[in-house]
Scaffold this motif. Structure first.
Motif, mmCIF file in Angstrom:
data_model
loop_
_atom_site.group_PDB
_atom_site.id
_atom_site.type_symbol
_atom_site.label_atom_id
_atom_site.label_comp_id
_atom_site.label_asym_id
_atom_site.label_seq_id
_atom_site.Cartn_x
_atom_site.Cartn_y
_atom_site.Cartn_z
ATOM 1 N N ARG A 191 -9.038 -18.859 5.007
ATOM 2 C CA ARG A 191 -8.195 -19.062 6.200
ATOM 3 C C ARG A 191 -6.840 -19.678 5.890
ATOM 4 O O ARG A 191 -5.899 -19.538 6.664
ATOM 5 C CB ARG A 191 -8.931 -19.952 7.197
ATOM 6 N N SER A 192 -6.724 -20.368 4.773
ATOM 7 C CA SER A 192 -5.468 -21.050 4.461
ATOM 8 C C SER A 192 -4.419 -20.117 3.855
ATOM 9 O O SER A 192 -3.260 -20.486 3.724
ATOM 10 C CB SER A 192 -5.722 -22.220 3.517
ATOM 11 N N ARG A 193 -4.827 -18.899 3.491
ATOM 12 C CA ARG A 193 -3.896 -17.940 2.888
ATOM 13 C C ARG A 193 -3.823 -16.693 3.758
ATOM 14 O O ARG A 193 -4.822 -16.148 4.158
ATOM 15 C CB ARG A 193 -4.371 -17.566 1.484
ATOM 16 N N LYS A 194 -2.604 -16.252 4.022
ATOM 17 C CA LYS A 194 -2.399 -15.073 4.865
ATOM 18 C C LYS A 194 -2.266 -13.824 4.008
ATOM 19 O O LYS A 194 -1.629 -13.850 2.966
ATOM 20 C CB LYS A 194 -1.128 -15.246 5.681
ATOM 21 N N LEU A 195 -2.847 -12.725 4.491
ATOM 22 C CA LEU A 195 -2.695 -11.432 3.842
ATOM 23 C C LEU A 195 -1.969 -10.510 4.808
ATOM 24 O O LEU A 195 -2.455 -10.223 5.897
ATOM 25 C CB LEU A 195 -4.060 -10.830 3.479
ATOM 26 N N ASP A 196 -0.780 -10.092 4.401
ATOM 27 C CA ASP A 196 -0.004 -9.141 5.183
ATOM 28 C C ASP A 196 0.010 -7.813 4.440
ATOM 29 O O ASP A 196 -0.160 -7.763 3.221
ATOM 30 C CB ASP A 196 1.434 -9.633 5.372
ATOM 31 N N LEU A 197 0.246 -6.735 5.169
ATOM 32 C CA LEU A 197 0.272 -5.400 4.590
ATOM 33 C C LEU A 197 1.684 -4.836 4.674
ATOM 34 O O LEU A 197 2.398 -5.090 5.643
ATOM 35 C CB LEU A 197 -0.691 -4.476 5.329
ATOM 36 N N ALA A 198 2.051 -4.050 3.669
ATOM 37 C CA ALA A 198 3.387 -3.457 3.657
ATOM 38 C C ALA A 198 3.333 -2.041 3.113
ATOM 39 O O ALA A 198 2.471 -1.710 2.291
ATOM 40 C CB ALA A 198 4.328 -4.309 2.802
ATOM 41 N N GLY A 199 4.245 -1.216 3.592
ATOM 42 C CA GLY A 199 4.440 0.115 3.052
ATOM 43 C C GLY A 199 3.336 1.109 3.334
ATOM 44 O O GLY A 199 3.103 2.007 2.523
ATOM 45 N N LEU A 200 2.682 1.009 4.471
ATOM 46 C CA LEU A 200 1.600 1.937 4.783
ATOM 47 C C LEU A 200 2.140 3.343 4.994
ATOM 48 O O LEU A 200 3.108 3.542 5.729
ATOM 49 C CB LEU A 200 0.856 1.490 6.049
ATOM 50 N N LEU A 204 0.813 -1.212 0.000
ATOM 51 C CA LEU A 204 0.000 0.000 0.000
ATOM 52 C C LEU A 204 0.851 1.269 0.000
ATOM 53 O O LEU A 204 0.379 2.337 0.367
ATOM 54 C CB LEU A 204 -0.941 -0.006 1.217
ATOM 55 N N SER A 205 2.089 1.169 -0.442
ATOM 56 C CA SER A 205 3.006 2.307 -0.360
ATOM 57 C C SER A 205 2.593 3.492 -1.236
ATOM 58 O O SER A 205 3.024 4.621 -0.981
ATOM 59 C CB SER A 205 4.429 1.871 -0.704
ATOM 60 N N HIS A 206 1.762 3.272 -2.242
ATOM 61 C CA HIS A 206 1.291 4.368 -3.095
ATOM 62 C C HIS A 206 -0.022 4.979 -2.598
ATOM 63 O O HIS A 206 -0.444 6.012 -3.094
ATOM 64 C CB HIS A 206 1.086 3.881 -4.532
ATOM 65 N N VAL A 207 -0.651 4.310 -1.634
ATOM 66 C CA VAL A 207 -1.969 4.743 -1.158
ATOM 67 C C VAL A 207 -1.809 5.831 -0.099
ATOM 68 O O VAL A 207 -1.204 5.606 0.941
ATOM 69 C CB VAL A 207 -2.778 3.553 -0.588
ATOM 70 N N GLU A 208 -2.356 6.988 -0.395
ATOM 71 C CA GLU A 208 -2.253 8.123 0.523
ATOM 72 C C GLU A 208 -3.529 8.333 1.335
ATOM 73 O O GLU A 208 -3.512 9.035 2.347
ATOM 74 C CB GLU A 208 -1.920 9.391 -0.256
ATOM 75 N N PHE A 209 -4.643 7.740 0.889
ATOM 76 C CA PHE A 209 -5.913 7.919 1.583
ATOM 77 C C PHE A 209 -6.700 6.614 1.570
ATOM 78 O O PHE A 209 -6.794 5.949 0.534
ATOM 79 C CB PHE A 209 -6.749 9.017 0.914
#
Length: 114
Positions: free
Chosen positions: A71-80, A48-53
């Protein structure tokens, strides 16, 4: 909704290229994430490094994307960005998602876990 995906080993990185995830694009965001995550990877990193809002609809769309993965797949977030990170912190969604400073840190975490 401008997004791209790339594989890095066992990880799929989905990068949002738009500056906003709000009510106007929330449904398109979820649909695009679904299209881009057909690759069978156990872990998806949402960059999400390009997301400003990000508003409440955008937050709901990110949560919806996590649920779509199952549930078998993980979602992680990066670049907030600071503004987006604040939304996750205020809503306590930072306790639901693992958040990394950038995609490299998230990929490194996968390598260390293996």
């Amino acid at each position: 909704m401008q997004m791209k995906s790339q594989e890095d080993g066992d990880v799929l990185i989905v990068t949002v290229l738009d500056a906003r995830i709000d009510a106007a694009v929330a449904v398109r965001f979820k649909n695009r994430v679904m299209e881009l995550t057909t690759t069978p990877s156990e872990r998806v990193i949402l960059d999400l490094s390009h997301v400003e809002f990000l508003d409440s609809s955008g937050l709901g769309a990110v949560v919806g994307a996590m649920k779509q993965l199952g549930r078998s797949r993980k979602l992680d977030l990066a670049g907030l960005t600071p503004t987006v990170e604040k939304v996750f912190r205020i809503t306590r969604m930072d306790r639901v998602f693992r958040i990394f400073p950038n995609t490299n840190a998230a990929i490194e975490d996968v390598a260390n876990a293996s």
